[in-house]
Design an enzyme around this catalytic site. Structure first.
Site, PDB file in Angstrom:
ATOM      1  CG  ASN A 180      -1.764  -1.101   0.695  1.00 36.53           C
ATOM      2  OD1 ASN A 180      -1.759  -1.608  -0.260  1.00 36.53           O
ATOM      3  ND2 ASN A 180      -2.606  -1.272   2.671  1.00 36.53           N
TER       4      ASN A 180
ATOM      5  CG  HIS B 258       3.536  -1.490  -4.520  1.00 40.89           C
ATOM      6  ND1 HIS B 258       2.842  -2.150  -4.941  1.00 40.89           N
ATOM      7  CD2 HIS B 258       5.190  -2.144  -5.219  1.00 40.89           C
ATOM      8  CE1 HIS B 258       2.991  -3.199  -4.933  1.00 40.89           C
ATOM      9  NE2 HIS B 258       4.313  -3.322  -5.814  1.00 40.89           N
TER      10      HIS B 258
ATOM     11  CB  CYS C 260      15.962  18.145  -9.413  1.00 39.30           C
ATOM     12  SG  CYS C 260      14.488  18.865  -7.912  1.00 39.30           S
TER      13      CYS C 260
ATOM     14  CB  CYS D 214      10.014  20.855  -9.299  1.00 40.39           C
ATOM     15  SG  CYS D 214      11.486  20.444  -7.415  1.00 40.39           S
TER      16      CYS D 214
ATOM     17  CB  CYS E  18      14.329  22.199 -10.790  1.00 42.36           C
ATOM     18  SG  CYS E  18      13.222  20.732 -11.251  1.00 42.36           S
TER      19      CYS E  18
ATOM     20  CB  THR F 153      -2.326  -9.336  -0.786  1.00 44.44           C
ATOM     21  OG1 THR F 153      -1.283  -8.857  -2.524  1.00 44.44           O
ATOM     22  CG2 THR F 153      -1.884 -10.879  -0.318  1.00 44.44           C
TER      23      THR F 153
END
Ligand code: NAD
Ligand code: ZN
Length: 254
Positions: A106, A123, A134, A152, A155, A193
């Protein structure tokens, strides 16, 4: 709760007590009671959208704004979500000394929110965003989703949830830590799962080859049930796990 299930719950608890300590592998099913829909379940986001398109790295890179429109809905759900009894039960199991670690598929951060200490994020996690240029990580709460895709602040690079998308590889330290945990433990709990997404789905089998006893908790059978599972406890994680913890607590008082 039927007679049969109470027997299974007692056996599960006894296996966990004998194991000193168990490891849990969790999937989206454990967060359903927190309001987060699994990929392969009824209702919610993924009946409307195909996860293999929205959270697949190449289609994300081709159409980031389109993916982000859906990801934004998911972020809103995850940020509001609170741990449920299943998360709290696993945190308690660790606190009282019966659980070594949780390997989770999860990306919602709810195990940590419930107080679990050793959580291996197989994950990644949606509560962080990463700049693909960056590589700076930001808490998702710091990045506005008013204009999509988010860029971002440093950048102007494209931002992506710091979760593993289809087509991306699993973080190396997560692979290493989870393999060593499933190889060392005597009992593995596979909880909520569908065991369809590799390589996470193989972890119980790796453990089994090293002699581990596999307990599966799920309302439905999965590909694990006939191949790896030694004890299938049919039911919802948020109902079964508190009952197992009750038995573990009783055993410490004897
Ligand atoms: P999945 O969606 O493929 O399967 C969910 C499983 O949970 C099913 O087997 C279902 O029978 C079971 N389930 C449903 N309700 C349950 C309950 N109350 N208690 C116990 N089990 C229940 O999930 P997956 O196997 O984790 O694989 C899908 C991938 O999707 C994961 O890799 C994960 O990264 C991602 N995902 C994560 C979240 C999350 O973070 N909460 C949500 C959706 C998808
Ligand atoms: Zn950047």
């Amino acid at each position: 709760m039927g007679e049969m299930n109470m027997q299974n719950i007692s056996e599960a608890a006894n296996r966990i007590i004998a194991a000193q300590k168990a490891t849990a592998l969790t999937g989206a099913g454990i967060s359903v009671a927190s309001g987060i829909m699994p990929f392969r379940g009824e209702g919610g986001l993924w009946e409307k959208y195909d996860p293999e398109e929205i959270v697949e790295i190449n289609s994300f890179l081709r159409h980031p704004a389109k993916s982000w429109a859906v990801l934004k809905e998911m972020q809103i759900v995850i940020e509001k979500a609170l741990p449920n009894e299943a998360h709290y039960s696993l945190a308690k199991m660790e606190e009282i000394g019966f659980l070594k670690s949780i390997i989770t598929q999860n990306i919602d951060g709810l195990h940590q929110a419930a107080g679990s200490k050793r959580v291996i994020e197989f994950h990644g996690n949606n509560r962080r965003l990463i700049c693909l240029e960056c590589k700076t990580l930001y808490p998702s709460s710091e990045i506005s989703l008013d204009t999509l895709p988010p860029l971002c602040p440093k950048c102007q690079g494209l931002m992506k949830p710091d979760a593993v998308f289809f087509g991306e590889s699993i973080p190396l330290d997560a692979i290493q830590h989870s393999r060593s945990d499933v190889q060392q433990c005597k009992t593995i709990l596979a909880i909520g799962t569908s065991a369809l997404v590799e390589p996470a789905a193989s972890l119980p089998l790796i453990g089994k080859r090293n002699g581990a006893f596999i307990i599966e908790i799920n309302p439905e059978e999965t590909p694990l049930t006939d191949t790896a599972t030694d004890l299938f406890v049919k039911g919802k994680a948020e109902e079964i796990l508190p009952k197992i913890v009750e038995k573990l607590l009783e055993s410490t008082k004897k």
